[in-house]
Design an enzyme around this catalytic site. Structure first.
Site, PDB file in Angstrom:
ATOM      1  N   ASP A  52      43.814  43.826  39.987  1.00 60.53           N
ATOM      2  CA  ASP A  52      44.853  44.910  39.132  1.00 60.53           C
ATOM      3  C   ASP A  52      44.640  45.721  39.385  1.00 60.53           C
ATOM      4  O   ASP A  52      45.541  47.297  39.056  1.00 60.53           O
ATOM      5  CB  ASP A  52      44.012  44.963  37.314  1.00 60.53           C
ATOM      6  CG  ASP A  52      42.884  45.685  37.255  1.00 60.53           C
ATOM      7  OD1 ASP A  52      42.230  46.404  38.805  1.00 60.53           O
ATOM      8  OD2 ASP A  52      42.015  45.027  36.434  1.00 60.53           O
TER       9      ASP A  52
ATOM     10  N   GLY B  60      40.738  37.815  35.156  1.00 57.04           N
ATOM     11  CA  GLY B  60      42.025  38.879  34.086  1.00 57.04           C
ATOM     12  C   GLY B  60      42.920  37.610  33.871  1.00 57.04           C
ATOM     13  O   GLY B  60      42.921  36.095  33.949  1.00 57.04           O
TER      14      GLY B  60
ATOM     15  N   GLY C 189      43.146  35.321  36.700  1.00 59.56           N
ATOM     16  CA  GLY C 189      42.138  34.666  36.808  1.00 59.56           C
ATOM     17  C   GLY C 189      41.677  33.635  36.354  1.00 59.56           C
ATOM     18  O   GLY C 189      41.587  32.582  36.417  1.00 59.56           O
TER      19      GLY C 189
ATOM     20  N   CYS D 296      47.931  42.707  57.819  1.00 57.53           N
ATOM     21  CA  CYS D 296      46.697  42.023  56.817  1.00 57.53           C
ATOM     22  C   CYS D 296      47.450  42.821  55.216  1.00 57.53           C
ATOM     23  O   CYS D 296      48.505  43.080  55.479  1.00 57.53           O
ATOM     24  CB  CYS D 296      45.474  43.205  57.355  1.00 57.53           C
ATOM     25  SG  CYS D 296      46.040  44.629  57.477  1.00 57.53           S
TER      26      CYS D 296
ATOM     27  N   CYS E 102      49.085  49.134  62.723  1.00 54.00           N
ATOM     28  CA  CYS E 102      47.696  49.262  61.073  1.00 54.00           C
ATOM     29  C   CYS E 102      46.678  49.546  61.221  1.00 54.00           C
ATOM     30  O   CYS E 102      45.658  49.512  62.256  1.00 54.00           O
ATOM     31  CB  CYS E 102      47.679  48.101  60.110  1.00 54.00           C
ATOM     32  SG  CYS E 102      47.282  47.983  59.079  1.00 54.00           S
TER      33      CYS E 102
ATOM     34  N   LEU F 252      44.915  48.613  43.374  1.00 52.07           N
ATOM     35  CA  LEU F 252      45.179  49.335  44.334  1.00 52.07           C
ATOM     36  C   LEU F 252      43.800  49.398  45.203  1.00 52.07           C
ATOM     37  O   LEU F 252      43.229  48.670  46.595  1.00 52.07           O
ATOM     38  CB  LEU F 252      45.971  50.214  44.674  1.00 52.07           C
ATOM     39  CG  LEU F 252      46.050  50.633  46.243  1.00 52.07           C
ATOM     40  CD1 LEU F 252      47.156  49.526  47.200  1.00 52.07           C
ATOM     41  CD2 LEU F 252      46.668  51.680  46.491  1.00 52.07           C
TER      42      LEU F 252
ATOM     43  N   CYS G   6      53.689  72.565  37.929  1.00 55.33           N
ATOM     44  CA  CYS G   6      54.359  73.916  37.251  1.00 55.33           C
ATOM     45  C   CYS G   6      55.630  72.728  35.994  1.00 55.33           C
ATOM     46  O   CYS G   6      55.793  73.327  34.817  1.00 55.33           O
ATOM     47  CB  CYS G   6      55.726  74.620  38.391  1.00 55.33           C
ATOM     48  SG  CYS G   6      56.077  73.681  39.153  1.00 55.33           S
TER      49      CYS G   6
ATOM     50  N   ASN H 170      46.482  37.494  24.333  1.00 60.85           N
ATOM     51  CA  ASN H 170      47.668  36.767  24.485  1.00 60.85           C
ATOM     52  C   ASN H 170      47.845  35.747  26.018  1.00 60.85           C
ATOM     53  O   ASN H 170      48.292  35.194  25.635  1.00 60.85           O
ATOM     54  CB  ASN H 170      48.863  37.830  24.229  1.00 60.85           C
ATOM     55  CG  ASN H 170      49.427  38.894  25.460  1.00 60.85           C
ATOM     56  OD1 ASN H 170      48.512  38.780  26.568  1.00 60.85           O
ATOM     57  ND2 ASN H 170      50.201  38.759  25.654  1.00 60.85           N
TER      58      ASN H 170
END
Lengths: 642, 322
Positions: free
Chosen positions: A112, A21, A24, A153, A431, A114, A168, A53
């Site tokens: 793009d 993208g 990229g 990482c 982690c 997660l 609500c 663009n």
């Protein structure tokens, strides 16, 4: 000579790019110019007009084609002698397994979302291939390097998760425009045009707990021969008029809130609105996505804020067009920001609701940005970030690990720097992805089902695609497409059971093992039973903890560069490490800057994951879009909590 | 800003960037005329960025023919001799640039910008020069400054993994936005000649070593009559001699211009490092967009990047009085 060794390392390298993208396109060009000979590139997306663009390898005539393939062809035109292997596929496909990753010397992400970033991180860890990760938003960007055993990482620091709203707020007490957009998109649009079997909270009222408002006679049922215009008027009066009246009856809700005003069509449009319509012929019907209600109503400027009457006309016209021209889609539509009619409908509905609640109205352009979670993007930042990725990749290929840096591209200089290099952080010892630390899950084991656990924790929180869940040595669940039918059916039986009543019961003290074989990731979860959860703060009804090590500081200063104050950037603390020659200047400062990684260029892929419950909708409203730098006199050593 | 609205086509194409800088800025961009003199790795990156951003027009000047040297870091020209047919770099690059965005007029101009008349210069809002001598930079910069309308001037240079951007916006006023609202901000820029004439001992303490290194190299090339980049390691003794002379004259310790940095630049000669071109071309694109749109803090007045340490640094080299 050093330069020859560098050239040799580049020539020999086999690199994998994930994403063709915004970043990229720039990256592929810069890699090719820099002498890389063997580049593989994965992207599942096809080209859209709004990419042109900045994704300069693509042209109008390529719209609809594979990004990876068109990018390859474009680069080969000026660099014909190199090898570029494109894959028009999802990086999460099982074909791209650990063995596939092992063939590369370095992996470069221009992603793009997660979800894919986490997936690639895990495969890189399992395959022991260095990863150069990147992201941009507007003028901001970052490049980070992740090498197993040497640096953190990608998942060592918790990533900001999408802001969630209590149900609500969306259904009954919106106070911001984004709440109205969420309501229009995820509830009203889904109810009218989406899957009828999906659960929908359009009529839920929390507060008094009686939930009495669910009408016995569902007004959304459209009679067989009911005129679409009549139907639209009925829906309008129902959702903007009648429903608000019902809500107003609940005095408790409005004690400390501004009372909404019911809006009925007769009050907004006195004249017969049909005279405004009848311009269908103008609509070019060869493309459903370009069908538009606004242009036939004489509304040309997407930047303009429509009046309540104009919004009402757009609402009715769009609804009518859906039923007249796109009947075949009804029942399986999900909101798509590139679907003009859907954007018009959602804009109009959100604005009418906003009028009711005294919230300022917004233009179609702004509403589209919010509804589509559109992240702004420019070519320049992507070009800069791609250049930085290549610089880091070359260091990695030369085993020059001690000189690897993570670099932040800033909008406002910090200590004279627009490009700020920082030493990579050490791995987070707790982690769960790159170490073997167990996690803790607090859950009501007597009310939460196995499916709740899989959906909310294993898939959403742990980011696993094909999980395998074990209690001791007993296999409780296995995901994947290649299961035998009877085995799959057997697992399916367990999905609706609450955890404590599974064949191998899960209760306080149970240790679960969750694995994803494709990602070669395995982690242990200690289960702790808990009765009560706070509906507002813990809407999932379960809490996972254990690796959330780095504290998050959120402080955003607006600089008002953007037209829409609606760009989501969650802030996260990062630290500036000592730099060799200006140590004195740099040390002793700690900086915050936007965590950009999650929201980057071309959000097409993200949208698919986004038509969800209001609890899981991302906030586009609270934060402005700019980085803030703020000095906190604190140690310049990276803080690690255990 | 008043004036005609953007077309539906423009709105669709520029959607993502309008979300960054707004409709007014986009309208201003679409009315701006840019001239680029000299086509190399950095300037073609810049041309790409500015054409994608949707400026009104871009004019490119470079009469040189294709050579291996001219092709490096250039993605606008296919590696295929049969296509060149005696056409100049600007003609070949123009063709590719047009393709990037049909809404931007891209054209070429023959000749030497330093010799061009004022009527020609006046057609532009922004002039970017590269691949030219110290003298040429100064001449063009002065021409821009003499015009009544403001012509923003940029000079860019890439040597090995190091790059330099010089900016002259003359007297520039813009709306600076901060958390308290908008404040009008004035910046006064020195010319290139004025900037490099400021005595080194008057400069701020921590000016990038690249600033000094570029001045030494530039002076050397000029006095030796070299084409920019026409350098080799055999020039090292003369360069070190010149460094000594300049440092002595300006009371600067020679250690501010490390020998290994000068050597690195000499060895590289005219070789460009594509990632650095992408970075410099990106920063320059952003700066030009800021200057045209009047949005965002423009940099004043030098920018340096060195891939060796990864820092991208702004240096303000101006007399406090200017």
């Amino acid at each position: 000579m050093a330069t020859d060794m560098k050239a040799e390392a580049i020539k020999r390298a086999k690199v994998l790019m994930v994403g063709a993208g915004g970043i990229g396109c720039e990256l592929l060009k810069t890699l090719a110019l820099s002498g890389f000979q063997d580049i593989h590139i994965i992207d599942m997306d096809t080209i859209e007009v709004s990419n042109l663009n900045r994704q300069f390898l693509f042209r109008q005539s390529h719209v609809g084609q594979s990004k990876a393939k068109v990018a390859r062809d474009a680069v080969l035109r000026f660099m014909p002698q190199i090898n570029i292997t494109p894959y028009h596929a999802n990086v999460k496909d099982p074909d791209f397994n650990v063995d596939f990753f092992k063939q590369f010397n370095v992996v470069l992400n221009g992603l793009d979302n997660l979800d894919a970033r986490r997936h690639v991180n895990r495969l890189c860890l399992a395959a022991e291939v260095p990863l150069v990760e990147s992201g941009t938003t507007g003028f901001l960007g970052q490049v980070t390097v992740h090498i197993k055993g040497r640096t953190e990482c990608y998942e060592c620091q918790t990533k900001p998760t999408p802001k969630t709203y209590p149900v609500c707020t969306i259904t009954s007490t919106p106070s911001k425009f984004v709440h109205c957009v969420v309501w229009a998109k995820d509830l009203l649009f889904a109810k009218l045009f989406g899957d009828k079997n999906q659960e929908n909270d359009l009529f839920v009222r929390t507060g008094d707990g009686s939930d009495s408002a669910k009408p016995t006679d569902d007004p959304f049922t459209r009679g067989l021969d009911e005129d679409p215009e009549q139907y639209g008027r009925k829906i309008y009066d129902n959702v903007f008029g009648h429903n608000i009246e019902v809500a107003l009856a609940n005095e408790e809700t409005w004690k400390n809130r501004r009372r909404p005003i019911p809006i009925f069509l007769r009050d907004v449009l006195q004249d017969k609105l049909t005279q405004q319509n009848g311009n269908f012929e103008k609509n070019c019907l060869n493309d459903d996505f370009s069908l538009t209600a606004m242009s036939s109503l004489g509304l040309a400027n997407p930047q303009e804020v429509w009046t309540l009457a104009e919004n009402s006309r757009v609402f009715l016209e769009a609804l009518k067009l859906f039923f007249e021209k796109r009947e075949k889609d009804i029942g399986n539509l999900t909101f798509d920001k590139d679907d003009q009619l859907a954007v018009e409908f959602v804009t109009a509905a959100a604005n009418i609701r906003a009028s009711s609640f005294g919230i300022p109205l917004h233009s179609l352009f702004d509403a589209k940005g919010i509804a589509g979670n559109i992240v702004h993007a420019v070519a320049t930042t992507n070009a800069i970030i791609a250049g930085l990725i290549v610089i880091e990749a070359i260091k990695v290929l030369q085993d020059n690990f001690q000189n690897c840096r993570m670099t932040y591209c800033l909008e406002h200089p910090s200590r004279k720097m627009l490009l700020m290099p920082v030493e990579p952080f050490e791995a987070n010892k707790s982690c769960y992805v790159c170490s073997e630390t167990p996690l803790l899950l607090e859950v009501n084991t007597r009310t939460s089902t196995l499916w709740d656990f899989i959906d909310k924790i294993v898939k959403n929180k742990l980011g696993m695609s094909f999980p395998l869940i074990m209690q001791g040595t007993t296999l409780i669940f296995e995901g994947g497409d290649d299961l035998e039918e009877d085995v799959a059916a057997n697992y399916a039986l367990n999905l609706d059971k609450v955890l404590a009543e599974l064949p191998a019961p899960v209760t306080s003290g149970t240790i679960l093992t969750v694995e994803d074989l494709q990602q070669e990731l395995s982690c242990h979860i200690n289960v702790k039973h808990r009765e009560e959860f706070d509906e507002e703060k813990e809407p999932e009804g379960m809490v996972l903890s254990g690796w959330t090590a780095t504290e998050k500081v959120t402080e955003v200063v607006s600089n008002g560069q953007s037209t829409s104050g609606t760009i989501p950037v969650a802030a996260e603390a990062i630290n500036v490490s000592k730099e060799v020659d200006q140590a004195a200047e740099m040390s002793g400062t700690k900086r915050k800057l936007s965590e950009i990684s999650k929201r980057t260029d071309n959000l097409e892929a993200l949208d698919a994951n986004n038509s969800i419950n209001p609890q899981e909708v991302e906030d586009n409203d609270d934060d402005d879009d700019m980085v803030m730098l703020d000095h906190i006199p604190e140690s310049n050593k990276k803080k690690r909590l255990h | 800003m008043d004036g005609e609205e953007l077309t539906a086509q423009q709105t669709a194409l520029y959607d993502r960037q309008i979300r960054v800088w707004g409709v007014d800025a986009q309208k201003r961009l679409s009315k701006a005329h840019i001239l680029v003199s000299g086509l190399n790795g950095i300037s073609v990156e810049f041309c790409k960025n500015i054409v994608l951003a949707g400026v009104g027009s871009l004019t490119v000047m470079d009469d040189r023919l294709v050579t291996d040297d001219a092709l490096q870091a250039n993605f606008l020209i296919p590696r295929d001799d049969s296509l060149y047919g005696g056409r100049s770099l600007s003609e070949l690059c123009c063709e590719s640039l047009r393709d990037f965005n049909p809404m931007v007029r891209v054209s070429t101009e023959k000749g030497d910008l330093a010799q061009c008349g004022i009527e020609f210069i006046d057609k532009f809002d922004v002039i970017v020069v590269t691949c030219c001598s110290l003298k040429t930079k100064i001449v063009i910069n002065e021409k821009c400054r003499k015009r009544t309308k403001r012509i923003a001037f940029y000079a860019i240079e890439c040597r090995d993994s190091c790059g330099e951007i010089f900016v002259d916006l003359q007297n520039y006023t813009y709306a600076q936005k901060d958390s308290d609202g908008t404040a009008e901000c004035h910046l006064s820029y020195p010319s290139f000649q004025e900037a490099i004439s400021i005595p080194w001992q008057n400069l701020p303490r921590k000016v990038s070593k690249l600033y000094f290194a570029f001045r030494v190299i530039e002076k050397f090339e000029f006095s030796e009559g070299r084409i920019p980049g026409q350098l080799s390691s055999s020039d090292l003794p003369s360069i070190l001699q010149l460094r000594k002379e300049l440092c002595d004259a300006q009371s600067l310790n020679e250690s501010h211009i490390p020998e290994e940095l000068l050597e690195r630049i000499l060895v590289a000669g005219s070789k460009l490092y594509p990632p650095v071109c992408a970075i410099l071309g990106g920063i320059l694109g952003q700066e030009v967009i800021k200057a045209i749109s009047g949005k965002g803090d423009p940099l004043k007045n030098f920018f340096y990047f060195d891939a060796a340490d990864g820092k991208g640094v702004i240096e303000d080299i101006s007399n406090p009085s200017t």
